[in-house]
Scaffold this active site. Sequence first.
Site, PDB file in Angstrom:
ATOM      1  N   SER A 135       0.803  -1.216   0.000  1.00 30.50           N
ATOM      2  CA  SER A 135       0.000   0.000   0.000  1.00 30.50           C
ATOM      3  C   SER A 135       0.846   1.281   0.000  1.00 30.50           C
ATOM      4  CB  SER A 135      -0.932  -0.082   1.208  1.00 30.50           C
ATOM      5  OG  SER A 135      -1.826   0.964   1.254  1.00 30.50           O
ATOM      6  N   ASP A 137      -1.260   1.478  -3.802  1.00 26.51           N
ATOM      7  CA  ASP A 137      -2.036   0.393  -4.422  1.00 26.51           C
ATOM      8  C   ASP A 137      -3.440   0.864  -4.804  1.00 26.51           C
ATOM      9  OD1 ASP A 137      -2.886   0.577  -1.797  1.00 26.51           O
ATOM     10  OD2 ASP A 137      -3.270  -1.568  -1.590  1.00 26.51           O
ATOM     11  N   ASP A 171      -6.038   2.238  -3.213  1.00 29.33           N
ATOM     12  CA  ASP A 171      -7.289   2.037  -2.475  1.00 29.33           C
ATOM     13  C   ASP A 171      -7.590   3.188  -1.521  1.00 29.33           C
ATOM     14  OD1 ASP A 171      -5.415   1.425  -0.560  1.00 29.33           O
ATOM     15  OD2 ASP A 171      -6.165  -0.605  -0.148  1.00 29.33           O
ATOM     16  N   GLU A 191     -12.220   5.755   6.348  1.00 26.15           N
ATOM     17  CA  GLU A 191     -11.232   6.137   7.343  1.00 26.15           C
ATOM     18  C   GLU A 191     -10.779   7.544   6.976  1.00 26.15           C
ATOM     19  OE1 GLU A 191      -9.018   2.269   8.927  1.00 26.15           O
ATOM     20  OE2 GLU A 191      -8.415   2.747   6.889  1.00 26.15           O
ATOM     21  N   ASN A 193      -8.022   8.605   6.553  1.00 29.19           N
ATOM     22  CA  ASN A 193      -6.922   8.560   5.589  1.00 29.19           C
ATOM     23  C   ASN A 193      -7.395   8.358   4.143  1.00 29.19           C
ATOM     24  OD1 ASN A 193      -7.447   5.778   5.253  1.00 29.19           O
ATOM     25  ND2 ASN A 193      -6.046   5.253   6.914  1.00 29.19           N
ATOM     26  N   ALA A 246      -1.701   0.951  19.499  1.00 31.93           N
ATOM     27  CA  ALA A 246      -0.593   0.329  18.779  1.00 31.93           C
ATOM     28  C   ALA A 246      -0.993   0.173  17.324  1.00 31.93           C
ATOM     29  CB  ALA A 246      -0.285  -1.033  19.385  1.00 31.93           C
ATOM     30  N   SER A 247      -0.090   0.495  16.425  1.00 34.19           N
ATOM     31  CA  SER A 247      -0.358   0.299  14.997  1.00 34.19           C
ATOM     32  C   SER A 247      -0.460  -1.196  14.699  1.00 34.19           C
ATOM     33  CB  SER A 247       0.778   0.908  14.177  1.00 34.19           C
ATOM     34  OG  SER A 247       0.761   0.375  12.874  1.00 34.19           O
ATOM     35  N   GLY A 248      -1.306  -1.527  13.730  1.00 33.99           N
ATOM     36  CA  GLY A 248      -1.408  -2.920  13.300  1.00 33.99           C
ATOM     37  C   GLY A 248      -0.555  -3.191  12.073  1.00 33.99           C
ATOM     38  N   ARG A 256       0.677   4.769  17.787  1.00 31.28           N
ATOM     39  CA  ARG A 256       0.200   6.012  17.165  1.00 31.28           C
ATOM     40  C   ARG A 256      -0.455   6.909  18.211  1.00 31.28           C
ATOM     41  NH1 ARG A 256       0.997   5.128  11.934  1.00 31.28           N
ATOM     42  NH2 ARG A 256       0.385   3.140  11.007  1.00 31.28           N
TER      43      ARG A 256
HETATM   44  P1  NG1 Z   1      -2.476   1.010  11.613  1.00 34.51           P
HETATM   45  O1  NG1 Z   1      -1.048   0.902  11.269  1.00 34.51           O
HETATM   46  O2  NG1 Z   1      -3.071  -0.165  12.333  1.00 34.51           O
HETATM   47  O3  NG1 Z   1      -2.800   2.336  12.260  1.00 34.51           O
HETATM   48  C1  NG1 Z   1      -3.018   1.843   9.130  1.00 34.51           C
HETATM   49  C2  NG1 Z   1      -4.070   2.905   9.069  1.00 34.51           C
HETATM   50  C3  NG1 Z   1      -5.417   2.209   8.980  1.00 34.51           C
HETATM   51  C4  NG1 Z   1      -5.494   1.245   7.816  1.00 34.51           C
HETATM   52  C5  NG1 Z   1      -4.279   0.328   7.825  1.00 34.51           C
HETATM   53  C6  NG1 Z   1      -4.191  -0.551   6.615  1.00 34.51           C
HETATM   54  C7  NG1 Z   1      -4.141   5.102  10.161  1.00 34.51           C
HETATM   55  C8  NG1 Z   1      -4.062   5.852  11.423  1.00 34.51           C
HETATM   56  N1  NG1 Z   1      -4.052   3.760  10.259  1.00 34.51           N
HETATM   57  O4  NG1 Z   1      -3.283   1.022  10.242  1.00 34.51           O
HETATM   58  O5  NG1 Z   1      -6.412   3.176   8.906  1.00 34.51           O
HETATM   59  O6  NG1 Z   1      -5.650   1.922   6.609  1.00 34.51           O
HETATM   60  O7  NG1 Z   1      -3.059   1.051   7.956  1.00 34.51           O
HETATM   61  O8  NG1 Z   1      -3.569   0.022   5.521  1.00 34.51           O
HETATM   62  O9  NG1 Z   1      -4.274   5.702   9.097  1.00 34.51           O
HETATM   63 ZN    ZN Z   2      -3.542   1.188   0.117  1.00 35.16          ZN
END
Ligand code: NG1
Ligand code: ZN
Length: 548
Positions: A69, A286, A288, A379, A381, A505-507, A513
């Site tokens: 992405s 990518d 999206d 979202e 973003n 925590a970021s996934g 974050r």
């Molecule tokens: P994480 O890294 O879990 O915050 C990020 C984006 C999600 C989502 C995923 C998948 C933010 C704050 N977080 O997730 O919204 O788009 O990547 O690409 O933008």
């Molecule tokens: Zn993407």
Amino acid sequence: MTQMILDQQRIRAANEIHPTPDVKFAYGTAGFRMQADKLDSIMFKVGIIAALRSLKLNGATIGVMITASHNPEEDNGVKLVDPRGEMLEQSWEGLSTELANARDADTILSVIDSIVAKYNINVDNKANVIYAYDTRPSCPALVASLKDGLDAAGADSTDFGLKTTPQLHYLVKCINTKGTNDAYGEPTEEGYYVKLSEAFKTLMKGKPAMPTISVDCANGVGAPKLKEFLKYIDSNVWSANIVNDDIKTPGKLNYNAGADYVKVQQKAPLGAVLNAGDRYCSFDGDADRLVYYYADDAGVFHLLDGDKIAGLAAMFIMDLVKTAGVDSINVGVVQTAYANGSSTKYLTGQLKVPVSFVSTGVKHLHHEAEKYDVGVYFEANGHGTVLFSPEALNTIKTSEGRTPAQNTALTQLQALTELINQTVGDALSDMLLVEVILTHRHWTCQEWDQAYTDLPNRLAKVVVADRTIFKTTDAERRLVEPQGLQQEIDTIVSKYSNGRSFVRASGTEDAVRVYAEAATRTETDSLALAVAQLVYDRGGGVGSAPSI
Ligand code: NG1
Ligand code: ZN
């Protein structure tokens, strides 16, 4: 050991060629994602999982998308797509993680066995899998590893080549619905362009064309695909100028460009010089995610993010539903904690549309949106789409207007259901939706932006020793662990006017974050810094102290 069509010898051989490194893998917010050179073993295992998932679903076609992405070019990732074009069912994420972390061949085979047993998989079925990838240089090698897994599992697989993520989702849904009453479209890239362009032309009929839009494609797969789409549209109806379309030069993908860069940095991408009054948008790597932006007469940059797109889409669809006389169809919006506070206020206060909150990640938003007749989910973003329930689709299709105006509105609603990608957020499809709405309203970006004013906001990242200690509740808006940290955040937030801040925590990245918003830019930055510092101090910060 199972007697299934899985070829154990081949699995052992594949494991020899693609050894599992000493890394803790997890199927995260968007599948497995990390530095590309660590992903080789994951790929052949994902091939096996995809085959098993297909077998479980009586041979329905499963999709595999290779992309990271908006993340840097040296990263890559892989995610699975379920038969209706949705993200992999969540209960399979744990098993995928288990297989990803299995290192020797015996463990791998025994995890496979336990999956077969747990899901009562009929091994006599034939697995069907399709896959596609983005422009990253690491893709070809990863594809080869994926293919080793698919072959070892005896799956029939088709390489769809270079595609945007939403195109792969589209293809999966088309293949699985072909020949049924709810056939989604032709399962080809051309079919995708035909479906979108026909719907777009219907919606643009009789409307004066707007000035050309500039589209930043982040030097990713969106560039060649948008160029292809343009061939289906008469430039007198709509035209786009593509910037950042260099998919050949190493290092350019997502570099200072694309939707994530524009959203996080809150500035125009490299290569876009903003002229007051013109329209600009950015896809991510990518394709999206989508964000819009413009410069006002004073040359000041303004962002129109996923929240603004959600508001615009909800407003337009609610009006159309009313005009068409089918107002039994209810519209709802789904957001995450990252949605700007002003957007939620606008949606609930002005549009009077119900809003639900869910955890980060489109899989959560998508499922919540399915609860409405028309579920708009985005979202902040810029990742999102609009879902029409089967009942809503049926009402739109079968209703007969009592006036010409009602009939026109019904035709337009019908076209909207085809223009909007129902499987997943799609930058191209979402952009066309926004373009339709702006055209119908005769709005510039600036006029669209008047709906509400964003609270200044800031997204920061803190690297900590172990981000898994951060546990949340209430759609990730509050921390339950580390203990006491939420109270400390609350104390800080209470000192700021209109302040809001949360931590998770970021996934997808190894970081925590921090989000902050407040009445002014200065207050926002100060709040973000104070909370980031707190996370750093109390959460085991690594490296240099946070700065904003
Ligand atoms: P994480 O890294 O879990 O915050 C990020 C984006 C999600 C989502 C995923 C998948 C933010 C704050 N977080 O997730 O919204 O788009 O990547 O690409 O933008
Ligand atoms: Zn993407």
